[in-house]
Design an enzyme around this catalytic site. Structure first.
Site, short mmCIF file in Angstrom:
data_model
loop_
_atom_site.label_atom_id
_atom_site.label_comp_id
_atom_site.label_asym_id
_atom_site.label_seq_id
_atom_site.Cartn_x
_atom_site.Cartn_y
_atom_site.Cartn_z
N ASP A 13 0.82 -1.22 0.00
CA ASP A 13 0.00 0.00 0.00
C ASP A 13 0.85 1.27 0.00
OD1 ASP A 13 -2.26 -1.68 0.28
OD2 ASP A 13 -1.97 -1.71 2.45
N GLU A 14 2.04 1.22 -0.58
CA GLU A 14 2.92 2.40 -0.57
C GLU A 14 2.53 3.41 -1.65
OE1 GLU A 14 4.09 -0.71 -1.00
OE2 GLU A 14 5.46 -1.21 0.64
N LYS A 16 2.33 2.22 -5.01
CA LYS A 16 3.10 1.74 -6.17
C LYS A 16 2.33 1.92 -7.48
CE LYS A 16 3.48 -2.34 -4.34
NZ LYS A 16 2.91 -2.02 -3.03
N ASN A 38 -4.78 -10.15 -4.28
CA ASN A 38 -4.61 -9.57 -2.93
C ASN A 38 -4.13 -8.12 -3.06
OD1 ASN A 38 -2.19 -10.55 -3.99
ND2 ASN A 38 -1.38 -11.26 -2.04
N ALA A 39 -3.51 -7.80 -4.19
CA ALA A 39 -3.00 -6.45 -4.41
C ALA A 39 -4.14 -5.52 -4.83
CB ALA A 39 -1.96 -6.48 -5.53
N GLY A 40 -3.96 -4.25 -4.62
CA GLY A 40 -4.94 -3.27 -5.08
C GLY A 40 -4.21 -2.00 -5.46
N HIS A 41 -4.23 -1.68 -6.74
CA HIS A 41 -3.53 -0.49 -7.22
C HIS A 41 -4.54 0.56 -7.65
CE1 HIS A 41 0.42 -2.78 -8.29
NE2 HIS A 41 0.22 -2.61 -7.00
N GLN A 224 2.38 -5.85 -3.14
CA GLN A 224 2.72 -5.98 -1.71
C GLN A 224 3.99 -5.18 -1.38
OE1 GLN A 224 1.93 -9.31 -3.34
NE2 GLN A 224 -0.13 -8.58 -3.00
N THR A 303 -7.61 -1.12 -0.39
CA THR A 303 -8.25 -1.11 -1.71
C THR A 303 -8.94 -2.45 -1.98
OG1 THR A 303 -6.34 0.17 -2.41
CG2 THR A 303 -7.78 -0.57 -4.16
N LYS A 335 2.70 10.37 -0.73
CA LYS A 335 1.81 10.99 0.27
C LYS A 335 2.51 11.97 1.21
CE LYS A 335 -2.04 8.96 1.45
NZ LYS A 335 -3.08 8.06 1.94
P1 IMP Z 1 -2.42 -12.74 1.70
O1 IMP Z 1 -1.46 -12.23 0.70
O2 IMP Z 1 -3.86 -12.50 1.34
O3 IMP Z 1 -2.16 -14.18 2.07
O4 IMP Z 1 -2.21 -11.90 3.06
C1 IMP Z 1 -1.03 -12.04 3.85
C2 IMP Z 1 -0.67 -10.70 4.49
O5 IMP Z 1 -0.26 -9.79 3.49
C3 IMP Z 1 -1.84 -10.01 5.22
O6 IMP Z 1 -1.31 -9.32 6.34
C4 IMP Z 1 -2.37 -9.04 4.20
O7 IMP Z 1 -3.02 -7.94 4.80
C5 IMP Z 1 -1.06 -8.62 3.53
N1 IMP Z 1 -1.24 -8.17 2.14
C6 IMP Z 1 -1.40 -8.93 1.04
N2 IMP Z 1 -1.50 -8.18 -0.05
C7 IMP Z 1 -1.39 -6.91 0.34
C8 IMP Z 1 -1.38 -5.65 -0.36
O8 IMP Z 1 -1.47 -5.56 -1.58
N3 IMP Z 1 -1.22 -4.55 0.42
C9 IMP Z 1 -1.07 -4.62 1.77
N4 IMP Z 1 -1.06 -5.75 2.46
C10 IMP Z 1 -1.22 -6.90 1.75
#
Ligand code: IMP
Length: 428
Positions: A13-14, A16, A38-41, A224, A303, A335
């Site tokens: 969440d920097e 990117k 899992n990512a959100g851009h 991540q 996100t 930010k």
């Molecule tokens: P997972 O990747 O869903 O297995 O989550 C493992 C850990 O990584 C958890 O603490 C999530 O909150 C964190 N995490 C995974 N993807 C992101 C991301 O894109 N941004 C921030 N944290 C993430």
């Protein structure tokens, strides 16, 4: 022409996405190398706010080809949804512009169900995963029983592999007291998505190597962050992939000789979502102020999951470590505008653990949990800096803050963002 690797220096969440959007304008190819949805851009283009989870931000630049690399785990249904959303906004997502590695792995409904069941079983030790099935998909990959994206080329074979995956998972789900999945029902929509994704499948390692040799500029877009890396992060409070610079090479399939730039992205303060240690976390008013209220998309709420992020002072111990692990050639601070209005700003320059000073994070959870930040306090600034575009537009206190960050992590800060719009960047 060489490759640039872009990675997060903290816990994800920097910002990117917006940096990738800026660097994509100078690239021919943008490639994701790890993780999944899992990512959100978030990228802002004029009135439109694009929130992408799988497709690289580069897709918003018409001349860029995007690659989903072999290191990724892909949910075909969510990928199709994202592609349809982009198409509805006039973005070309044809197979000429988006390539999916045949070696990437597939997230199945079984992985998602298992992610939920395993998190529940962890109780108060829960990792706080995004519940997208990421961990179980990588577990199947390393356990050599995963489904690869290339299998989508034969829809019947793919369907059978999905049924097997679901049936195997049902046994584990039953142990956790979770209702079994109906293999045919759960898989149907995945099979449909697979049929649509077939034209996008490619040997992306061959493609990338050819393009690099022909002089293309390749941006490797990390998801991540360094402290979530399965090897280098705060294990076990990590994701299951390698979001660091090394992961870009294994996740895309080309050699280090092509890389000449490693850009680290760090937020001007710290945030973390999910469990795990965060030595500079601020509770109460200061943390709330950094987080924002949630009314703006840039406030500190996930996100992907919408969860409020934990917020705290900038941690230079983390940045120094990230610079070392990734070999940053430069740092982007995002930010910076959020720090306007604080009388003083703290930066953690080291940790104290049991009376000993640590310049790098210790590797064990037990030590990290006892880490007390050693702060250096800098004078803050009151001015609104969102209109700054050159170094000279920034107040002296802001410039001192940036210089100190560079010194503390041994990496030059070359760029800072002062707002969410594409042009709200200051170059040094
Ligand atoms: P997972 O990747 O869903 O297995 O989550 C493992 C850990 O990584 C958890 O603490 C999530 O909150 C964190 N995490 C995974 N993807 C992101 C991301 O894109 N941004 C921030 N944290 C993430």
């Amino acid at each position: 022409m060489p490759a640039t690797i872009l990675v997060g220096a903290q816990w994800g969440d920097e910002g990117k996405g917006r940096v990738a959007d800026w660097l994509a304008a100078e690239s021919d190819v943008v490639a994701r190398f790890g993780g999944g949805d899992n990512a959100g851009h978030t990228v802002v283009v004029g009135e439109k706010v694009f929130k992408q989870h799988l497709v690289p931000s580069g897709i918003l630049h018409p001349n860029v080809v995007c690659v989903l690399g072999n290191g990724m785990v892909i949910n075909p249904v969510n990928l199709i949804k994202e592609m349809d959303g982009l198409r509805a906004n006039g973005v070309d997502v044809s197979p000429e512009r988006l390539l999916i590695s045949t070696r990437a792995h597939i997230i199945t409904p079984a992985h998602i169900a298992l992610d939920g069941a395993l998190e529940k079983a962890r109780g108060d030790q829960a990792i706080g995963t995004t519940l997208r099935g990421i961990g179980p998909a990588y577990l199947d990959k390393t356990g050599r029983r995963g489904i690869r994206a290339g299998q989508m080329a034969d829809v019947e074979e793919f369907a059978n592999a999905l049924y097997d995956s679901i049936e195997q998972a049902n046994a584990t789900l039953a142990q956790h007291g979770v209702e079994p999945l109906d293999p045919q029902g759960a898989a149907a929509v995945y099979v449909e998505a697979a049929a649509r994704l077939k034209p996008y499948l490619r040997d992306t390692s061959v493609y990338l190597n050819k393009r690099l040799q022909a002089g293309a500029r390749v941006l490797c877009e990390g998801a991540q962050g360094t402290l979530l890396d399965v090897d280098h992060g705060d294990y076990p409070y990590v994701t299951s992939s390698s979001p660091t610079a090394g992961g870009a090479l294994t996740g895309l399939g080309f050699g280090p000789c092509h890389v000449d730039r490693v850009v680290g992205v760090a937020k001007s303060f710290s945030t973390r979502v999910g469990g795990g240690p965060m030595p500079t976390e601020l509770e109460g008013e200061l943390g709330d102020r950094l987080r924002g209220t949630g009314e703006h998309f840039w406030d500190e709420f996930g996100t992907t999951t919408g969860r409020p992020r934990r917020c705290g002072w900038l941690d230079a111990v983390v940045l120094r470590y990230a610079a070392q692990v990734n070999g940053f050639t430069e740092l982007v601070l995002t930010k910076l505008d959020v720090l306007s209005g604080f009388d003083t700003l703290n930066i953690a320059v080291a940790y104290q653990i049991d009376g000993r000073r640590y310049d790098y994070p210790p590797s064990t959870m037990a030590e990290l949990e006892r880490a007390e930040p050693i702060y250096e306090t800098l004078v803050g600034w009151r001015e609104d800096i969102s209109g700054a575009r050159r170094e000279g537009d920034l107040p002296e206190a802001t410039r001192v803050y940036i210089r100190r960050v560079s010194e503390l992590c041994g990496t030059p800060v070359r760029t800072a963002s002062v707002g969410p719009e594409r042009d709200q960047l200051v170059f040094f």
